[in-house]
Design a protein around this motif. Structure first.
Motif, mmCIF file in Angstrom:
data_model
loop_
_atom_site.group_PDB
_atom_site.id
_atom_site.type_symbol
_atom_site.label_atom_id
_atom_site.label_comp_id
_atom_site.label_asym_id
_atom_site.label_seq_id
_atom_site.Cartn_x
_atom_site.Cartn_y
_atom_site.Cartn_z
ATOM 1 N N GLY A 1 97.731 44.077 69.826
ATOM 2 C CA GLY A 1 96.566 43.273 70.206
ATOM 3 C C GLY A 1 96.368 42.077 69.290
ATOM 4 N N ALA A 2 96.608 42.278 68.003
ATOM 5 C CA ALA A 2 96.414 41.183 67.043
ATOM 6 C C ALA A 2 97.365 40.026 67.308
ATOM 7 N N ARG A 3 98.583 40.330 67.789
ATOM 8 C CA ARG A 3 99.527 39.250 68.088
ATOM 9 C C ARG A 3 99.056 38.460 69.313
ATOM 10 N N LEU A 4 98.517 39.169 70.291
ATOM 11 C CA LEU A 4 98.035 38.497 71.507
ATOM 12 C C LEU A 4 96.802 37.644 71.207
ATOM 13 N N ALA A 5 95.983 38.144 70.268
ATOM 14 C CA ALA A 5 94.666 37.548 70.035
ATOM 15 C C ALA A 5 94.659 36.558 68.874
ATOM 16 N N PHE A 6 95.814 36.200 68.355
ATOM 17 C CA PHE A 6 95.920 35.286 67.219
ATOM 18 C C PHE A 6 95.133 35.792 66.014
ATOM 19 N N GLY A 7 95.285 37.083 65.746
ATOM 20 C CA GLY A 7 94.695 37.620 64.533
ATOM 21 C C GLY A 7 93.804 38.819 64.764
ATOM 22 N N CYS A 8 93.267 39.301 63.647
ATOM 23 C CA CYS A 8 92.426 40.497 63.691
ATOM 24 C C CYS A 8 90.987 40.113 63.353
ATOM 25 N N ASN A 9 90.242 41.072 62.839
ATOM 26 C CA ASN A 9 88.856 40.826 62.457
ATOM 27 C C ASN A 9 88.752 39.816 61.302
ATOM 28 N N ILE A 10 89.860 39.605 60.596
ATOM 29 C CA ILE A 10 89.840 38.630 59.507
ATOM 30 C C ILE A 10 90.321 37.263 59.997
ATOM 31 N N GLY A 11 91.587 37.190 60.422
ATOM 32 C CA GLY A 11 92.169 35.904 60.813
ATOM 33 C C GLY A 11 91.473 35.273 62.002
ATOM 34 N N ALA A 12 91.060 36.101 62.971
ATOM 35 C CA ALA A 12 90.428 35.553 64.180
ATOM 36 C C ALA A 12 88.899 35.546 64.071
ATOM 37 N N LEU A 13 88.323 36.713 63.729
ATOM 38 C CA LEU A 13 86.855 36.799 63.716
ATOM 39 C C LEU A 13 86.247 36.062 62.513
ATOM 40 N N PHE A 14 86.550 36.520 61.333
ATOM 41 C CA PHE A 14 85.934 35.957 60.128
ATOM 42 C C PHE A 14 86.373 34.496 59.910
#
Lengths: 57, 387
Positions: B342-355
């Motif tokens: 999911g992180a690869r599809l979403a360009f990151g996780c709670n840090i790279g994408a959200l924060f």
């Protein structure tokens, strides 16, 4: 005992990283991109690409 | 008050020795900026552990019990970061001669699907991107399993990257590029304030809380060995992300390196990942050839693991005593894999994408938050089959 095993796993992981460092070397340092090689915030670093659009070399 | 346990000296020493070793290697063989990124990682790991700053548990507490403590701390962190980043992005770094850039990624269907998947999976895996790292560092065996499958899922995500990238997309939407600083801040802070107030009111209604103090309160007199209030975690994470901007030139991110570690591992067992489209992209191609330590995300992640290890041993809580049964193993495996994918599809996780995404004024960060939270709602329901 369990802690020792856990620390051994971590040591193995760190050792592999250090071995990879010696084996692969640093052919290109992504933090040495020069001014002018970035093209504005719209092409900035998306996590998924690790800065792919941000480093021209 | 919290009872302070005895320091686990051998484990502290283990952490310190590897910290010194990686500090020496990064500084002497790569450069000052890699060393700084590593040092910032140590600070991040220490802070994440001491403040128990997890997104997964915090979101679950709100979904299940309407306990808004962690969410409120996260909103305060986002508000503070949005203000700081707005003034810093596009300016010169004080560490090197270059311009600081934000974490801008496309607003796309792949982000919608990926973030939903990530939100669901993180409830099964028991930790998010940063959470998996700091809990694995502090001796949690289950999170090592999650991390292993997180890495495998990340590589699988890179294999299908071309397909997911071809889905409909609005492209990157940077608020700072499209609106004035005042307009951007007004939008971001209004949204964050509304969310903060909403979760507080819902918490107040259910749990009869009367004030906001629980995230500000110190429960221990020892800063080094006792736990930290969530608010201190929020402030320090913003500070470290700010320093990361100046040292690395871009915001804090976590999951790119997981894909890289997995790709290196796959190469080692004979899989030709370099022929995959993703690994032919500019930076991923170089990163695959390079030493892992040349990748700044890898370096900061190592710092997080070691920082959390030292912090947990100083608190006397370095522990791997969790008994893992088949169900728990399965949850860690499924959760880890789909977080990575999911992180690869979403360009990151709670840090790279959200924060970092929201702090940079990227709309993909808000889309990520919305769909990851929805995914978490279902993840909390699915979690009951495993825990």
């Amino acid at each position: 005992m369990k802690n020792i095993l856990y620390l051994l796993i971590l040591t193995t992981f760190f050792a592999v990283i250090i071995y990879d460092h010696k084996y692969s070397g640093v052919a290109y340092n992504p933090l040495f991109h020069k001014e002018g090689e970035t093209s504005g915030s719209i092409n900035a670093m998306p996590c998924g690409l690790g800065g792919a659009q941000n480093h021209k070399h | 008050m919290i009872v302070i346990k005895k320091i686990e000296t051998p484990i502290v020493l283990f952490g310190v020795i590897f910290t010194l070793l990686f500090s020496y290697i990064t500084y002497s063989t790569i450069g000052l900026r890699h060393f700084l990124v590593f040092a910032i990682g140590i600070g991040l790991g220490f802070t994440l552990y001491k403040a128990a700053f997890g997104f997964t548990g915090g979101w679950r507490n709100f979904i299940e019990k309407r306990d808004s403590s962690a969410l409120r701390a996260q909103f305060l962190m986002l508000a503070l970061a949005a203000i700081v980043f707005s003034f810093v992005i596009g300016s010169k770094s004080f560490v090197y001669d270059g311009t600081i850039v934000g974490a801008i990624a496309p607003v796309s269907l792949s982000v919608v699907i990926g973030s939903f998947m990530f939100g669901l999976a993180m409830q099964l895996g028991g930790g998010c991107g940063s959470g998996t790292l700091f809990t694995a560092g502090s001796g949690n065996t289950k999170m090592v399993i999650s991390l292993f499958f997180f890495i495998i899922g990340s590589v699988a995500g890179t294999y299908h990257f071309t397909f997911w990238s071809s889905l409909p997309s609005l492209g990157g939407i940077s608020l700072l590029d499209n609106y004035t600083l005042v307009e951007t801040l007004t939008f971001q802070l209004s949204l964050i304030f509304t969310l903060y107030l909403t979760v507080f009111i819902l918490d107040k209604k259910r749990n009869k809380i009367t004030d906001h103090n629980n995230i500000f309160r110190f429960d221990s007199s020892s800063l080094l060995r006792g736990p930290w209030p969530l608010f201190l975690g929020s402030v320090l994470l913003v500070l470290f992300n700010f320093l990361m901007l100046h040292a690395a030139g871009h915001p804090w991110s976590v999951t790119f390196s997981f894909g890289l570690w997995g790709a290196k591992l796959a190469t080692l067992i004979g899989v030709d990942v370099s022929s995959w489209d993703y690994w032919q992209l500019s930076y991923p191609a170089v990163a695959l050839e390079n030493s892992l330590l040349a990748d700044p995300t890898t370096v900061s992640n190592l710092g997080i693991i070691l920082g959390a290890l030292i912090a947990s041993a100083l608190s006397g809580n370095f522990s791997n005593q969790i008994k893992i049964d088949k169900k728990l193993f399965l949850a860690a495996m499924i959760g880890g894999f789909f977080m990575g994918y999911g992180a690869r599809l979403a360009f990151g996780c709670n840090i790279g994408a959200l924060f970092s995404g929201i702090a940079s004024g990227s709309m993909h960060g808000w889309v990520w938050f919305l769909f990851a939270f929805m995914g978490s709602y279902f993840g909390v329901k699915a979690r009951k089959f495993f825990y």
